[in-house]
Design a protein around this motif. Structure first.
Motif, PDB file in Angstrom:
ATOM      1  N   GLY A  47      -1.357  12.731   5.189  1.00 28.55           N
ATOM      2  CA  GLY A  47      -0.446  11.762   4.593  1.00 28.55           C
ATOM      3  C   GLY A  47      -0.896  10.331   4.761  1.00 28.55           C
ATOM      4  N   ALA A  48       0.086   9.446   4.837  1.00 29.21           N
ATOM      5  CA  ALA A  48      -0.181   8.011   4.948  1.00 29.21           C
ATOM      6  C   ALA A  48       0.642   7.424   6.076  1.00 29.21           C
ATOM      7  CB  ALA A  48       0.158   7.312   3.633  1.00 29.21           C
ATOM      8  N   ASP A  49       0.117   6.382   6.689  1.00 27.32           N
ATOM      9  CA  ASP A  49       0.847   5.629   7.710  1.00 27.32           C
ATOM     10  C   ASP A  49       1.245   4.282   7.125  1.00 27.32           C
ATOM     11  OD1 ASP A  49       0.452   7.603   9.643  1.00 27.32           O
ATOM     12  OD2 ASP A  49      -1.384   6.663  10.394  1.00 27.32           O
ATOM     13  N   LEU A  50       2.506   3.927   7.281  1.00 28.30           N
ATOM     14  CA  LEU A  50       2.998   2.613   6.886  1.00 28.30           C
ATOM     15  C   LEU A  50       3.026   1.749   8.135  1.00 28.30           C
ATOM     16  CD1 LEU A  50       4.305   0.558   4.993  1.00 28.30           C
ATOM     17  CD2 LEU A  50       6.499   1.710   5.395  1.00 28.30           C
ATOM     18  N   VAL A  51       2.221   0.686   8.144  1.00 30.58           N
ATOM     19  CA  VAL A  51       2.076  -0.168   9.317  1.00 30.58           C
ATOM     20  C   VAL A  51       2.719  -1.522   9.049  1.00 30.58           C
ATOM     21  CG1 VAL A  51       0.431  -1.255  10.892  1.00 30.58           C
ATOM     22  CG2 VAL A  51      -0.087   0.983   9.911  1.00 30.58           C
ATOM     23  N   PHE A  61      -2.010   3.247   4.956  1.00 32.17           N
ATOM     24  CA  PHE A  61      -3.369   3.742   5.127  1.00 32.17           C
ATOM     25  C   PHE A  61      -3.378   5.254   5.001  1.00 32.17           C
ATOM     26  CE2 PHE A  61      -3.133  -0.225   7.422  1.00 32.17           C
ATOM     27  CZ  PHE A  61      -4.324  -0.848   7.108  1.00 32.17           C
ATOM     28  N   GLY A  62      -4.426   5.789   4.359  1.00 37.89           N
ATOM     29  CA  GLY A  62      -4.557   7.229   4.233  1.00 37.89           C
ATOM     30  C   GLY A  62      -5.987   7.616   3.878  1.00 37.89           C
ATOM     31  N   ALA A  64      -8.337  10.327   1.522  1.00 37.02           N
ATOM     32  CA  ALA A  64      -8.364  11.241   0.371  1.00 37.02           C
ATOM     33  C   ALA A  64      -8.938  12.593   0.796  1.00 37.02           C
ATOM     34  CB  ALA A  64      -9.214  10.642  -0.748  1.00 37.02           C
ATOM     35  N   PRO A  65      -8.711  13.635   0.005  1.00 32.39           N
ATOM     36  CA  PRO A  65      -9.287  14.944   0.318  1.00 32.39           C
ATOM     37  C   PRO A  65     -10.814  14.907   0.465  1.00 32.39           C
ATOM     38  CG  PRO A  65      -7.637  15.172  -1.383  1.00 32.39           C
ATOM     39  CD  PRO A  65      -7.837  13.698  -1.167  1.00 32.39           C
ATOM     40  N   SER A  66     -11.470  13.988  -0.203  1.00 32.83           N
ATOM     41  CA  SER A  66     -12.927  13.854  -0.107  1.00 32.83           C
ATOM     42  C   SER A  66     -13.366  13.205   1.203  1.00 32.83           C
ATOM     43  CB  SER A  66     -13.445  12.997  -1.265  1.00 32.83           C
ATOM     44  OG  SER A  66     -12.951  11.659  -1.119  1.00 32.83           O
ATOM     45  N   GLY A  67     -12.419  12.609   1.943  1.00 29.42           N
ATOM     46  CA  GLY A  67     -12.735  11.897   3.179  1.00 29.42           C
ATOM     47  C   GLY A  67     -12.819  10.393   3.003  1.00 29.42           C
ATOM     48  N   SER A  68     -12.792   9.901   1.763  1.00 26.41           N
ATOM     49  CA  SER A  68     -12.842   8.451   1.556  1.00 26.41           C
ATOM     50  C   SER A  68     -11.552   7.817   2.086  1.00 26.41           C
ATOM     51  CB  SER A  68     -13.066   8.120   0.077  1.00 26.41           C
ATOM     52  OG  SER A  68     -12.044   8.666  -0.724  1.00 26.41           O
ATOM     53  N   ILE A  69     -11.656   6.573   2.530  1.00 22.31           N
ATOM     54  CA  ILE A  69     -10.593   5.902   3.274  1.00 22.31           C
ATOM     55  C   ILE A  69      -9.934   4.842   2.386  1.00 22.31           C
ATOM     56  CG2 ILE A  69     -10.098   4.559   5.345  1.00 22.31           C
ATOM     57  CD1 ILE A  69     -12.725   5.807   6.520  1.00 22.31           C
ATOM     58  N   TRP A  70      -8.594   4.880   2.322  1.00 21.84           N
ATOM     59  CA  TRP A  70      -7.839   4.062   1.366  1.00 21.84           C
ATOM     60  C   TRP A  70      -6.709   3.301   2.035  1.00 21.84           C
ATOM     61  CZ3 TRP A  70      -9.176   4.148  -3.882  1.00 21.84           C
ATOM     62  CH2 TRP A  70     -10.184   5.055  -4.200  1.00 21.84           C
ATOM     63  N   HIS A  71      -6.295   2.206   1.369  1.00 22.29           N
ATOM     64  CA  HIS A  71      -5.123   1.454   1.819  1.00 22.29           C
ATOM     65  C   HIS A  71      -4.456   0.794   0.618  1.00 22.29           C
ATOM     66  CE1 HIS A  71      -7.159  -2.754   2.320  1.00 22.29           C
ATOM     67  NE2 HIS A  71      -7.906  -2.004   1.542  1.00 22.29           N
ATOM     68  N   THR A  72      -3.199   0.414   0.806  1.00 24.84           N
ATOM     69  CA  THR A  72      -2.459  -0.331  -0.200  1.00 24.84           C
ATOM     70  C   THR A  72      -1.441  -1.209   0.501  1.00 24.84           C
ATOM     71  OG1 THR A  72      -1.295  -0.191  -2.334  1.00 24.84           O
ATOM     72  CG2 THR A  72      -0.629   1.394  -0.623  1.00 24.84           C
ATOM     73  N   TRP A  73      -0.929  -2.180  -0.213  1.00 24.63           N
ATOM     74  CA  TRP A  73       0.050  -3.109   0.326  1.00 24.63           C
ATOM     75  C   TRP A  73       0.925  -3.554  -0.838  1.00 24.63           C
ATOM     76  CZ3 TRP A  73      -5.100  -3.578  -0.214  1.00 24.63           C
ATOM     77  CH2 TRP A  73      -5.567  -4.519  -1.117  1.00 24.63           C
TER      78      TRP A  73
END
Length: 135
Positions: A47-51, A61-62, A64-73
């Protein structure tokens, strides 16, 4: 040596599965959509963590299934891949002080990596290995 970072508040670990939180395991559940701060994306079973950063806007932050690292705001409009072409299993820690913030991930092989965002330039650096409790 004491870390200069303070731990921010992690508001929520947002599960992907419909029926409750996804537990930690060596193999996370299949990918599914998760929405955080109004932005939907496909992440692995952790899942994702809301910081809630003290000195900057809240951020999700989370991985992807491929292992790539993502974030949003808020206001990002979409999930953004983090700088440095990192690959991980999941996020494990978040650190912050008045000059910047760091995030820490673990890989499937048990190696830990950090990435640092300098508030003065508002840029994330690259991923670097660590064997300490902090970044």
């Amino acid at each position: 040596m004491k870390s200069r970072f303070r731990l921010p508040v992690v508001l929520a670990a947002l599960p992907l599965a419909a029926g409750g939180a996804v537990g930690l395991s060596a193999t996370p559940a299949a990918a599914a959509s998760v929405t955080c701060l109004g932005v939907t994306g496909n992440l692995n079973g952790y899942g994702a963590d809301l910081v809630a950063w003290q000195y900057g806007p809240s951020e999700c932050f989370g991985v992807a299934p491929s292992g790539s690292i993502w974030h949003t705001w808020s206001g990002a409009g979409s999930w953004k891949e983090m700088t440095g072409n990192g690959s991980a299993l999941r996020f494990v820690a978040y650190f912050e002080d008045s000059v910047g913030k760091s995030v820490k991930v673990v890989t499937e092989t048990g190696n830990y990596y950090c990435n640092y965002d300098d508030y003065a330039t508002n840029t994330w650096g690259g991923w670097y290995g660590t064997s300490t409790d902090h970044c």
